[in-house]
Design a protein around this motif. Structure first.
Motif, PDB file in Angstrom:
ATOM      1  N   HIS A 290     -47.660 -10.098  -4.037  1.00  0.00           N
ATOM      2  CA  HIS A 290     -48.541  -9.154  -3.349  1.00  0.00           C
ATOM      3  C   HIS A 290     -49.882  -9.065  -4.057  1.00  0.00           C
ATOM      4  O   HIS A 290     -49.947  -8.945  -5.278  1.00  0.00           O
ATOM      5  N   ASN A 291     -50.978  -9.112  -3.286  1.00  0.00           N
ATOM      6  CA  ASN A 291     -52.306  -9.068  -3.894  1.00  0.00           C
ATOM      7  C   ASN A 291     -53.093  -7.809  -3.515  1.00  0.00           C
ATOM      8  O   ASN A 291     -54.263  -7.673  -3.856  1.00  0.00           O
ATOM      9  N   THR A 292     -52.459  -6.908  -2.810  1.00  0.00           N
ATOM     10  CA  THR A 292     -53.129  -5.691  -2.352  1.00  0.00           C
ATOM     11  C   THR A 292     -52.373  -4.477  -2.860  1.00  0.00           C
ATOM     12  O   THR A 292     -51.147  -4.419  -2.746  1.00  0.00           O
TER      13      THR A 292
ATOM     14  N   TYR B 129     -58.027  -4.977  -3.156  1.00  0.00           N
ATOM     15  CA  TYR B 129     -57.632  -6.291  -2.659  1.00  0.00           C
ATOM     16  C   TYR B 129     -58.334  -7.321  -3.524  1.00  0.00           C
ATOM     17  O   TYR B 129     -59.564  -7.342  -3.591  1.00  0.00           O
ATOM     18  N   ARG B 130     -57.550  -8.135  -4.204  1.00  0.00           N
ATOM     19  CA  ARG B 130     -58.110  -9.173  -5.084  1.00  0.00           C
ATOM     20  C   ARG B 130     -59.182  -8.605  -6.001  1.00  0.00           C
ATOM     21  O   ARG B 130     -60.297  -9.132  -6.090  1.00  0.00           O
TER      22      ARG B 130
ATOM     23  N   TYR C 207     -52.952  -8.596 -10.388  1.00  0.00           N
ATOM     24  CA  TYR C 207     -52.828  -7.667  -9.260  1.00  0.00           C
ATOM     25  C   TYR C 207     -52.197  -6.336  -9.615  1.00  0.00           C
ATOM     26  O   TYR C 207     -51.995  -5.506  -8.729  1.00  0.00           O
TER      27      TYR C 207
ATOM     28  N   SER D  54     -47.773  -1.784  -2.680  1.00  0.00           N
ATOM     29  CA  SER D  54     -48.358  -3.127  -2.632  1.00  0.00           C
ATOM     30  C   SER D  54     -47.993  -3.815  -1.331  1.00  0.00           C
ATOM     31  O   SER D  54     -47.007  -3.465  -0.669  1.00  0.00           O
TER      32      SER D  54
END
Lengths: 114, 115
Positions: free
Chosen positions: B29-31, B50-51, B72, B93
């Motif tokens: 997960h990147n968010t 986000y990122r 993250y 996430s």
């Protein structure tokens, strides 16, 4: 201004019967709706969702109904089990909201009696 | 697959102090989104990363700030604590910002008490 409302703070149901949890919203831009379940000392757990292009989505014992004209959705649990006892949150989002900024209702505490 | 974890579990601070809460997102997960849940209410969106960039913010003052790291994981910082900041702080996430990634996975939360 509460854009997502759950007007029943609590609901008590007998095991085996149907539980119906209701949710109303005011923002007509909402186009995706989710239900989360929360046990004490745990984070909310995703349960089921529905897109505004549908009026029903089913997953096992859980069914969500969406009435866009009334800006109302409901979660049906059939049959209810004691393990379903938890707080249920309705949440909503908009497609242009760049991701996952959910707006939650205040929650309904469901108690399923054996 | 490791779920979302948060630390600490509980925290007591005095009005005017500063606090940092931490969140490790679920694998892949990147968010990361942060929510405040006051007693008897639903979670309220604070902001999302986000990122490593802030991607949106709810109706919270600037003394609520955050960071997302290259792995993250994320931090929520609150300065000049007020009594009303007492709440459960939830981190969630998700895989990204796509239409189909609306299902967020929540951690157990950090219970903050401000005295």
């Amino acid at each position: 201004d509460q854009q997502v409302k759950q007007n029943s703070p609590s609901l008590s149901v007998q095991e085996g019967r149907i539980s119906i949890l209701n949710c109303d919203y005011t923002n007509s831009m909402f186009d995706y709706f989710l239900w989360y379940k929360k046990y004490p000392a745990e984070g909310p757990t995703f349960l089921i969702s529905i897109s505004s292009i549908k009026d029903k989505n089913e997953d096992g014992r859980f069914t969500v109904f969406l009435n866009k004209s009334a800006k109302h959705l409901s979660l049906h649990i059939v049959p209810s089990q004691p393990g379903d006892s938890a707080v249920y949150f309705c949440a909503a989002n908009t497609a242009d909201n760049a991701g996952n900024m959910l707006t939650f209702g205040g929650g309904t505490r469901l108690m399923v009696k054996p | 697959e490791t779920g979302v974890t948060q630390s600490p579990t509980h925290l007591i601070k005095t009005r005017g102090q500063q606090v940092t809460l931490r969140c490790s997102s679920q694998s892949g997960h990147n968010t990361v989104s942060w929510y405040q849940q006051a007693l008897g209410q639903g979670p309220q969106f604070i902001f999302q990363y986000y990122r490593e960039e802030e991607n949106g913010r709810g109706n919270f003052p600037p003394r609520f700030s955050g960071l997302q790291f290259p792995n993250y994981s994320s931090e929520l910082n609150v300065n000049a604590l007020e009594l009303d900041d007492s709440a459960l702080y939830l981190c969630a996430s998700s895989r990204g910002l796509d239409w189909n990634s609306y299902e967020q996975y929540f951690g157990p939360g950090t219970r903050l008490t401000v005295t």
